[in-house]
Design an enzyme around this catalytic site. Sequence first.
Site, PDB file in Angstrom:
ATOM      1  N   SER A 182      27.606  81.566 -46.311  1.00 29.32           N
ATOM      2  CA  SER A 182      26.408  80.390 -45.723  1.00 29.32           C
ATOM      3  C   SER A 182      25.099  81.437 -46.568  1.00 29.32           C
ATOM      4  O   SER A 182      24.661  80.160 -46.828  1.00 29.32           O
ATOM      5  CB  SER A 182      25.658  81.026 -44.251  1.00 29.32           C
ATOM      6  OG  SER A 182      25.276  82.519 -44.357  1.00 29.32           O
ATOM      7  N   THR A 240      20.993  82.012 -42.606  1.00 35.39           N
ATOM      8  CA  THR A 240      20.245  81.563 -43.357  1.00 35.39           C
ATOM      9  C   THR A 240      20.159  82.657 -43.877  1.00 35.39           C
ATOM     10  O   THR A 240      19.174  83.325 -42.615  1.00 35.39           O
ATOM     11  CB  THR A 240      19.228  80.484 -43.254  1.00 35.39           C
ATOM     12  OG1 THR A 240      19.590  79.147 -43.216  1.00 35.39           O
ATOM     13  CG2 THR A 240      18.221  80.320 -44.155  1.00 35.39           C
ATOM     14  N   THR A 260      19.421  79.059 -48.049  1.00 34.04           N
ATOM     15  CA  THR A 260      21.361  78.807 -47.593  1.00 34.04           C
ATOM     16  C   THR A 260      21.998  78.029 -48.363  1.00 34.04           C
ATOM     17  O   THR A 260      21.446  76.996 -49.451  1.00 34.04           O
ATOM     18  CB  THR A 260      20.627  78.476 -46.355  1.00 34.04           C
ATOM     19  OG1 THR A 260      22.304  78.169 -44.890  1.00 34.04           O
ATOM     20  CG2 THR A 260      19.518  77.197 -46.369  1.00 34.04           C
ATOM     21  N   ARG A 314      22.863  66.666 -46.608  1.00 34.78           N
ATOM     22  CA  ARG A 314      22.534  66.166 -45.155  1.00 34.78           C
ATOM     23  C   ARG A 314      21.954  67.696 -46.151  1.00 34.78           C
ATOM     24  O   ARG A 314      21.807  68.456 -47.211  1.00 34.78           O
ATOM     25  CB  ARG A 314      23.537  67.041 -45.038  1.00 34.78           C
ATOM     26  CG  ARG A 314      22.350  67.933 -43.597  1.00 34.78           C
ATOM     27  CD  ARG A 314      22.321  69.133 -43.202  1.00 34.78           C
ATOM     28  NE  ARG A 314      21.780  69.978 -42.667  1.00 34.78           N
ATOM     29  CZ  ARG A 314      21.393  70.882 -42.343  1.00 34.78           C
ATOM     30  NH1 ARG A 314      21.828  71.504 -43.391  1.00 34.78           N
ATOM     31  NH2 ARG A 314      21.434  71.337 -41.121  1.00 34.78           N
ATOM     32  N   THR A 345      16.249  80.124 -38.859  1.00 35.41           N
ATOM     33  CA  THR A 345      17.308  79.836 -38.521  1.00 35.41           C
ATOM     34  C   THR A 345      18.457  78.705 -37.491  1.00 35.41           C
ATOM     35  O   THR A 345      17.935  79.210 -36.914  1.00 35.41           O
ATOM     36  CB  THR A 345      18.343  81.442 -38.971  1.00 35.41           C
ATOM     37  OG1 THR A 345      20.005  80.875 -39.341  1.00 35.41           O
ATOM     38  CG2 THR A 345      18.486  82.416 -37.788  1.00 35.41           C
ATOM     39  N   GLY A 346      19.576  79.107 -37.891  1.00 30.75           N
ATOM     40  CA  GLY A 346      20.109  77.876 -36.438  1.00 30.75           C
ATOM     41  C   GLY A 346      19.902  76.529 -36.758  1.00 30.75           C
ATOM     42  O   GLY A 346      20.474  76.141 -38.396  1.00 30.75           O
TER      43      GLY A 346
HETATM   44  N1  ASP Z   1      19.029  76.697 -40.597  1.00 24.98           N
HETATM   45  C1  ASP Z   1      20.093  76.205 -41.520  1.00 24.98           C
HETATM   46  C2  ASP Z   1      20.447  75.152 -41.906  1.00 24.98           C
HETATM   47  O1  ASP Z   1      20.044  73.828 -41.184  1.00 24.98           O
HETATM   48  C3  ASP Z   1      21.451  76.677 -41.231  1.00 24.98           C
HETATM   49  C4  ASP Z   1      21.363  77.920 -40.817  1.00 24.98           C
HETATM   50  O2  ASP Z   1      20.017  78.568 -40.395  1.00 24.98           O
HETATM   51  O3  ASP Z   1      22.416  79.358 -40.176  1.00 24.98           O
HETATM   52  O4  ASP Z   1      20.200  74.081 -43.146  1.00 24.98           O
END
Ligand code: ASP
Length: 337
Positions: free
Chosen positions: A94, A196, A214, A224, A247-248
């Site tokens: 990731s 991330t 990330t 994107r 994150t997320g």
């Molecule tokens: N926040 C990151 C994104 O949306 C992904 C992640 O944190 O897993 O690109």
Amino acid sequence: MKRRIFIKNAALTGAGVAVGSSLLSCADSENKENKELEIASTTNSKASLPLVIATWHVIDATAKAMEVLEADGTALDAVEQGCRVEEANEKGQSVGKGGLPDREGNVTLDACIMDKHGNCGSVVYLQNITHAVSVARKVMEDTPHVMLAGKGAEQFALEQGFKKENLLTEASKKAWSAWKVESKYKPIINIENHDTIGMLAIDKNGDISGACTTSGLAYKMAGRVGDSPIIGSGLFVDNEIGGCVATGLGEEVVKTVGSFLVVELMRQGKSPQQACEEAIGRIVNKPNSDYKNFQVGYIAVNKKGETGSYSIHQWFSMTKFQDGVNEQIQSDFFNKA
Ligand code: ASP
């Protein structure tokens, strides 16, 4: 990222195409292991410096950052060096090299960095360069700009002497090929995992810096960009107050300008823990919030060195290195249903 908690998805549709979002789950052994971890339900009031915190379980990265801090390095150097550890780790799918690609097989990186003066730099949709966080720092320090994207970011990195590399490893290529088979038969429901690395440090002088890096959502639409390179969303630092990283599901973080919100809530007197909880509240309490189908997590630190972390769903964690202890702390979470 050892024992990383991966997150499975439920469906989320947008703009006429299926875009994955997150939910729970990982290997059973990891769950058991994490059940044993203490829930960070209250703000830790220990304030000895230096300290470093990071999203997820990244003890090698926080160890590197602490090495820099203990050697009287700056928080800025610490977060950059710490993030580079995970960018170079091909097993982490990731971040950096080995990151899972978009739907067309391109690994594209987002990263940003912010220093004690409020300076910041960011790269979006960067390809073929492992250390996106260092390119972001170069943008901050060596250009009149804050953000470089795509080909321009890559060209700048190459001019700065960064090595051109193929970031798509065999393992990630295999995972992408397997995903393509699934996507053919289930165009709406996708499964992907993501996380991330976001890092915040306070150095011996009491100065705060932060960074995050990330490869974004796996199998995202081409082009994107998530929250991670967006200052105020994926990361925000105010050296007078504190810092936050996210994150997320980046789309949800961007919609609430999450990291800036957490820092502003701390400015108003909330502890890092309370601020993270309120920022998650802004997401889950929206009318018609689809929060059951995605994950967001925040970690934060204030000027006193108090820390907090909170997420929508279980299994988000923070790594913290302070007072000689480098440990994973399981975050408290909203959805206990
Ligand atoms: N926040 C990151 C994104 O949306 C992904 C992640 O944190 O897993 O690109």
